[in-house]
Write a protein that holds these residues in place. Sequence first.
Motif, PDB file in Angstrom:
ATOM      1  N   ASP A 162       0.811  -1.224   0.000  1.00 43.25           N
ATOM      2  CA  ASP A 162       0.000   0.000   0.000  1.00 43.25           C
ATOM      3  C   ASP A 162       0.843   1.272   0.000  1.00 43.25           C
ATOM      4  O   ASP A 162       0.505   2.248  -0.669  1.00 43.25           O
ATOM      5  CB  ASP A 162      -0.959   0.012   1.201  1.00 43.25           C
ATOM      6  CG  ASP A 162      -2.112  -0.963   1.020  1.00 43.25           C
ATOM      7  OD1 ASP A 162      -2.342  -1.407  -0.127  1.00 43.25           O
ATOM      8  OD2 ASP A 162      -2.785  -1.271   2.023  1.00 43.25           O
ATOM      9  N   ASP A 163       1.928   1.277   0.770  1.00 37.82           N
ATOM     10  CA  ASP A 163       2.784   2.465   0.833  1.00 37.82           C
ATOM     11  C   ASP A 163       3.439   2.746  -0.514  1.00 37.82           C
ATOM     12  O   ASP A 163       3.557   3.899  -0.935  1.00 37.82           O
ATOM     13  CB  ASP A 163       3.855   2.312   1.920  1.00 37.82           C
ATOM     14  CG  ASP A 163       3.264   2.350   3.331  1.00 37.82           C
ATOM     15  OD1 ASP A 163       2.159   2.921   3.490  1.00 37.82           O
ATOM     16  OD2 ASP A 163       3.899   1.813   4.249  1.00 37.82           O
ATOM     17  N   GLU A 164       3.884   1.690  -1.187  1.00 40.30           N
ATOM     18  CA  GLU A 164       4.496   1.873  -2.509  1.00 40.30           C
ATOM     19  C   GLU A 164       3.470   2.374  -3.531  1.00 40.30           C
ATOM     20  O   GLU A 164       3.775   3.233  -4.349  1.00 40.30           O
ATOM     21  CB  GLU A 164       5.112   0.554  -3.000  1.00 40.30           C
ATOM     22  CG  GLU A 164       6.337   0.118  -2.202  1.00 40.30           C
ATOM     23  CD  GLU A 164       6.788  -1.283  -2.570  1.00 40.30           C
ATOM     24  OE1 GLU A 164       8.008  -1.465  -2.754  1.00 40.30           O
ATOM     25  OE2 GLU A 164       5.925  -2.180  -2.681  1.00 40.30           O
TER      26      GLU A 164
ATOM     27  N   THR B 177       0.746   4.115  -2.843  1.00 36.34           N
ATOM     28  CA  THR B 177       0.455   5.512  -2.501  1.00 36.34           C
ATOM     29  C   THR B 177       1.563   6.434  -2.982  1.00 36.34           C
ATOM     30  O   THR B 177       1.298   7.506  -3.537  1.00 36.34           O
ATOM     31  CB  THR B 177       0.262   5.660  -0.976  1.00 36.34           C
ATOM     32  OG1 THR B 177      -0.816   4.812  -0.568  1.00 36.34           O
ATOM     33  CG2 THR B 177      -0.052   7.090  -0.599  1.00 36.34           C
ATOM     34  N   ALA B 178       2.808   6.025  -2.796  1.00 38.14           N
ATOM     35  CA  ALA B 178       3.948   6.848  -3.241  1.00 38.14           C
ATOM     36  C   ALA B 178       3.912   7.035  -4.762  1.00 38.14           C
ATOM     37  O   ALA B 178       4.162   8.137  -5.264  1.00 38.14           O
ATOM     38  CB  ALA B 178       5.260   6.202  -2.807  1.00 38.14           C
TER      39      ALA B 178
END
Length: 130
Positions: free
Chosen positions: A81-83, A85-86
């Motif tokens: 998810d963080d990747e 979002t980035a």
Amino acid sequence: GGFLFLTALFTGAWTTWGEMESVKWVCSIAIFILQAVNSISEIFPYETRKGELREMSSLLEPIYDDMEADWFQVSAGELDDDEITAKILSYSKEIRSIKRHYFKDDAIPDNKKIKAKAKEETDFYFQTRF
């Protein structure tokens, strides 16, 4: 494009049937009007918008290609998810930096029907491909 074709058509009619007084006057007036419209068509808002759209599209196309390539990674579950979002934030920033240079003095209003149709087409694209 179209104005030049019509001008050529009227010029041909004028040279072919120029002996007829009515044809000569009608063709002369039509040629004058078409030349005037052709010369000022560059200042019509749609002509400016078309030029800007062509330029902006050529700049956005590689970004859209990268986004599509990244979507394959997302759909395969290769990114967390963080990747994701980035990447979304990065693409949004790139797109905004390109778009801010275009349509600054655009007086053409948005067309809600066209926007809705574009959203439908986008949704259909993702539903059928992924």
